[in-house]
Scaffold this active site. Structure first.
Site, PDB file in Angstrom:
ATOM      1  N   SER A  15       2.737  -5.391  29.656  1.00 60.61           N
ATOM      2  CA  SER A  15       2.948  -3.954  29.798  1.00 60.61           C
ATOM      3  C   SER A  15       2.576  -3.202  28.524  1.00 60.61           C
ATOM      4  O   SER A  15       2.791  -2.007  28.411  1.00 60.61           O
ATOM      5  CB  SER A  15       4.395  -3.663  30.215  1.00 60.61           C
ATOM      6  OG  SER A  15       5.261  -4.418  29.394  1.00 60.61           O
ATOM      7  N   LEU A  18      -2.704  -2.809  24.821  1.00 58.91           N
ATOM      8  CA  LEU A  18      -3.962  -3.558  24.897  1.00 58.91           C
ATOM      9  C   LEU A  18      -4.189  -4.070  26.324  1.00 58.91           C
ATOM     10  O   LEU A  18      -5.275  -3.941  26.879  1.00 58.91           O
ATOM     11  CB  LEU A  18      -3.931  -4.738  23.908  1.00 58.91           C
ATOM     12  CG  LEU A  18      -5.133  -5.673  23.939  1.00 58.91           C
ATOM     13  CD1 LEU A  18      -6.408  -4.965  23.496  1.00 58.91           C
ATOM     14  CD2 LEU A  18      -4.900  -6.899  23.061  1.00 58.91           C
ATOM     15  N   HIS A 249     -14.981  -6.310  12.336  1.00 60.80           N
ATOM     16  CA  HIS A 249     -16.101  -5.789  13.132  1.00 60.80           C
ATOM     17  C   HIS A 249     -17.396  -5.658  12.308  1.00 60.80           C
ATOM     18  O   HIS A 249     -18.448  -6.145  12.707  1.00 60.80           O
ATOM     19  CB  HIS A 249     -15.757  -4.423  13.721  1.00 60.80           C
ATOM     20  CG  HIS A 249     -14.509  -4.415  14.564  1.00 60.80           C
ATOM     21  ND1 HIS A 249     -14.090  -5.512  15.272  1.00 60.80           N
ATOM     22  CD2 HIS A 249     -13.585  -3.445  14.823  1.00 60.80           C
ATOM     23  CE1 HIS A 249     -12.974  -5.212  15.930  1.00 60.80           C
ATOM     24  NE2 HIS A 249     -12.650  -3.963  15.665  1.00 60.80           N
ATOM     25  N   ARG A 345     -28.263   0.706   9.797  1.00 57.15           N
ATOM     26  CA  ARG A 345     -29.477   1.371   9.285  1.00 57.15           C
ATOM     27  C   ARG A 345     -30.145   0.451   8.272  1.00 57.15           C
ATOM     28  O   ARG A 345     -29.541   0.103   7.260  1.00 57.15           O
ATOM     29  CB  ARG A 345     -29.125   2.697   8.620  1.00 57.15           C
ATOM     30  CG  ARG A 345     -28.247   3.597   9.474  1.00 57.15           C
ATOM     31  CD  ARG A 345     -28.056   4.961   8.830  1.00 57.15           C
ATOM     32  NE  ARG A 345     -29.208   5.786   9.092  1.00 57.15           N
ATOM     33  CZ  ARG A 345     -29.289   6.665  10.093  1.00 57.15           C
ATOM     34  NH1 ARG A 345     -28.265   6.841  10.901  1.00 57.15           N
ATOM     35  NH2 ARG A 345     -30.385   7.375  10.271  1.00 57.15           N
TER      36      ARG A 345
HETATM   37  C1  BG6 Z   1     -10.160  -1.573  16.988  1.00 56.65           C
HETATM   38  C2  BG6 Z   1      -9.426  -0.883  15.875  1.00 56.65           C
HETATM   39  O1  BG6 Z   1     -10.344  -2.927  16.680  1.00 56.65           O
HETATM   40  O2  BG6 Z   1     -11.416  -0.965  17.165  1.00 56.65           O
HETATM   41  C3  BG6 Z   1      -9.286   0.593  16.163  1.00 56.65           C
HETATM   42  O3  BG6 Z   1      -8.141  -1.466  15.732  1.00 56.65           O
HETATM   43  C4  BG6 Z   1     -10.623   1.213  16.491  1.00 56.65           C
HETATM   44  O4  BG6 Z   1      -8.707   1.252  15.052  1.00 56.65           O
HETATM   45  C5  BG6 Z   1     -11.361   0.394  17.542  1.00 56.65           C
HETATM   46  O5  BG6 Z   1     -10.396   2.524  16.960  1.00 56.65           O
HETATM   47  C6  BG6 Z   1     -12.758   0.890  17.735  1.00 56.65           C
HETATM   48  O6  BG6 Z   1     -13.371   0.235  18.805  1.00 56.65           O
HETATM   49  P1  BG6 Z   1     -14.609   0.883  19.542  1.00 56.65           P
HETATM   50  O7  BG6 Z   1     -15.037  -0.154  20.496  1.00 56.65           O
HETATM   51  O8  BG6 Z   1     -14.138   2.146  20.165  1.00 56.65           O
HETATM   52  O9  BG6 Z   1     -15.627   1.164  18.468  1.00 56.65           O
END
Ligand code: BG6
Length: 474
Positions: A15, A18, A249, A345
């Site tokens: 619930s 995520l 990321h 870039r």
């Molecule tokens: C998540 C972060 O991993 O990625 C967030 O915890 C962020 O803070 C999100 O907003 C961004 O994901 P996307 O796919 O919208 O670029």
């Protein structure tokens, strides 16, 4: 060979945010496309709250929208019927025994077709409970079928706060599950243009001979959001932009941009090359870091008044190997900026005009090359123009899958290429831990910037010093 038998997908933390916003909608999309056949699949939600199956279904119904379904409302109802709910705590036997009973019940009912039992546990939970949940799954909920099958777990960042805590978490989970059973999600690895990177680099003659220090001046990997930490201030303040975006990321994207050609396309060989890139990154220098915090961030009641947490950072990484010696990799991420965009870039060395190759990950996926052409007309003058591959135009009618949808399908298929391996995670933390500790100790402070701006001016100065030249807008 497609696996047969029944598949149980168990969403723990059913619930939570995520699960509602990402996990269930991704499962729904897979369902609509026929990847989760109702005669094989059952989905279980598990959480502490005592609610009924229907209450859980009602909570997630509103998040299920599909543009890939002929009759969406019928599909929503049919999909929701696959979901059962079990409540229990995250560290006691009782709930997990009950969960196992429910899964087994469904397995025996579906196993009239001879097959194995596959159990996928998706931990949509805070990492603090990963060890206890994994222990409970290990003890009570493993696949017991003697016809084969598997048990896999899916976990999300944050995997720890620094090298030490991440390693501790890894070894706790590693005692319970083998690496091929653990899927560490970094959802950027599920994005279309991130998945395209290796094809682009290694299947095009254009790029192969140019992709190195002799031809490339600098590489920038940028993430911007045009909103702040809205509602997530409490979580965010614990971590900050480097742990939230850059260490995972952007660093994953860097690996794919910088890695050598793998000896084969096997997931392990690709991940080997990513680890080597990470291990070649030199220690970060303080003077190659600019931190920022947007004005108004501390107004959030869940954020401490004197928070030192950066909501913006520009960090230059330097890769010490033959291909990249001397080329700055500029990683930049920020919240509450002037636009929402993620892009890579690549700036080539001057000839004398500057060529730039841009890969826009989002929004509106595109790749374009800025190049010099003769100004059309009678005069002989040069002008900057673009070779442009915009996905929306070029691939009209093709729906680009959501990152989570793709990654969950990979977990079912057993493909770990787009997941973070344990040694990769360790190497990623090794790069950022010294810097993070200096920030945590208050030795480095973020510069205030206005919400809705480009971030601190000092970051632009750093970029310029690193050789980045702002080309004309496009
Ligand atoms: C998540 C972060 O991993 O990625 C967030 O915890 C962020 O803070 C999100 O907003 C961004 O994901 P996307 O796919 O919208 O670029």
């Amino acid at each position: 060979v497609p696996e047969i038998g029944c598949l149980s997908i168990i969403v723990l933390g059913a619930s939570g945010d995520l699960a509602k916003k990402k996990t269930f909608p991704a499962l729904f999309h897979l369902y609509c496309q026929g990847f989760l056949p109702p005669n094989e699949v059952h989905i279980f939600g598990y959480a502490r709250t005592k609610i009924s199956d229907d209450e859980l279904r009602n909570r997630i119904r509103g998040y299920l929208v599909s543009d890939r379904s002929a009759s969406p409302s019928k599909d929503v109802s049919k999909f929701l019927q696959l979901i059962k709910y079990v409540s229990g705590s995250y560290d006691a036997a009782e709930g997990f025994q009950m969960l196992d009973k429910e899964i087994s019940k469904h397995e025996t009912s579906k196993n009239s077709l001879e097959g194995s039992s596959r159990r996928l546990f998706y931990l949509a939970l805070p990492p603090s409970v990963y060890p206890s949940v994994c222990r409970m799954i290990r003890r009570y909920c493993m696949n017991k079928s003697n016809l084969g099958g598997w048990t896999r777990i899916v976990v999300e960042k944050p995997f720890g706060r620094d090298l030490g805590s991440a390693e501790e978490l890894s070894s706790q989970i590693g005692e319970l599950f083998d690496e091929p059973q653990i899927y560490r999600i970094d959802h950027y690895l599920g994005k279309e243009l991130v998945q395209n990177l290796l094809v682009l680099r290694f299947a095009n003659r254009f790029f192969l001979p140019l992709w190195n220090r002799d031809n490339i001046d600098n590489v920038q990997i940028v993430f911007r959001e045009d909103f702040g930490t809205e509602g997530r201030g409490g979580y965010f303040d614990e971590y900050g932009i480097i742990r939230d975006i850059i260490q995972n990321h952007l660093l994953q994207v860097l690996c794919l941009v910088a890695m050598e050609k793998p000896v084969s396309l096997k997931p392990e060989r690709i991940r080997d090359e990513k680890v080597k890139v990470l291990q070649s990154v030199l220690p970060i220098k303080d003077e190659e870091v600019v931190l920022g915090q947007y004005e108004g961030y501390r107004d959030d009641p869940t954020v401490p008044d004197h928070s030192n947490t950066p909501t913006f950072a520009t960090v230059i990484l330097r890769i010490h190997n033959e291909r990249w010696e001397g080329v700055p990799f500029i990683l930049k991420a920020g919240k509450a900026l002037n636009s929402r965009k993620a892009e890579i870039r690549v700036q080539f060395k001057d000839v004398p005009g500057r060529n730039e190759f841009v890969i826009r990950l989002q929004p509106s996926e595109a790749m374009y090359m800025k190049l010099m052409v003769k100004q059309p007309g009678l005069e002989m003058s040069t002008v900057q123009s673009e070779l442009d591959l915009s996905y929306r135009q070029r691939y009209q009618g093709v729906t680009i899958p959501e990152a989570y949808e793709r990654l969950i399908l990979d977990t079912i298929r057993g493909d770990q290429q787009h997941f973070v391996r344990r040694d990769e995670l360790k190497a990623a933390w090794e790069i950022f831990t010294p810097l993070l500790h200096r920030i945590d100790n208050g030795e480095m402070k973020p510069i205030p910037y206005q919400a809705g701006s480009r971030g601190p001016a000092e970051a632009d100065e750093l970029l310029e010093k690193a050789g980045y030249i702002q080309t004309h807008g496009y």
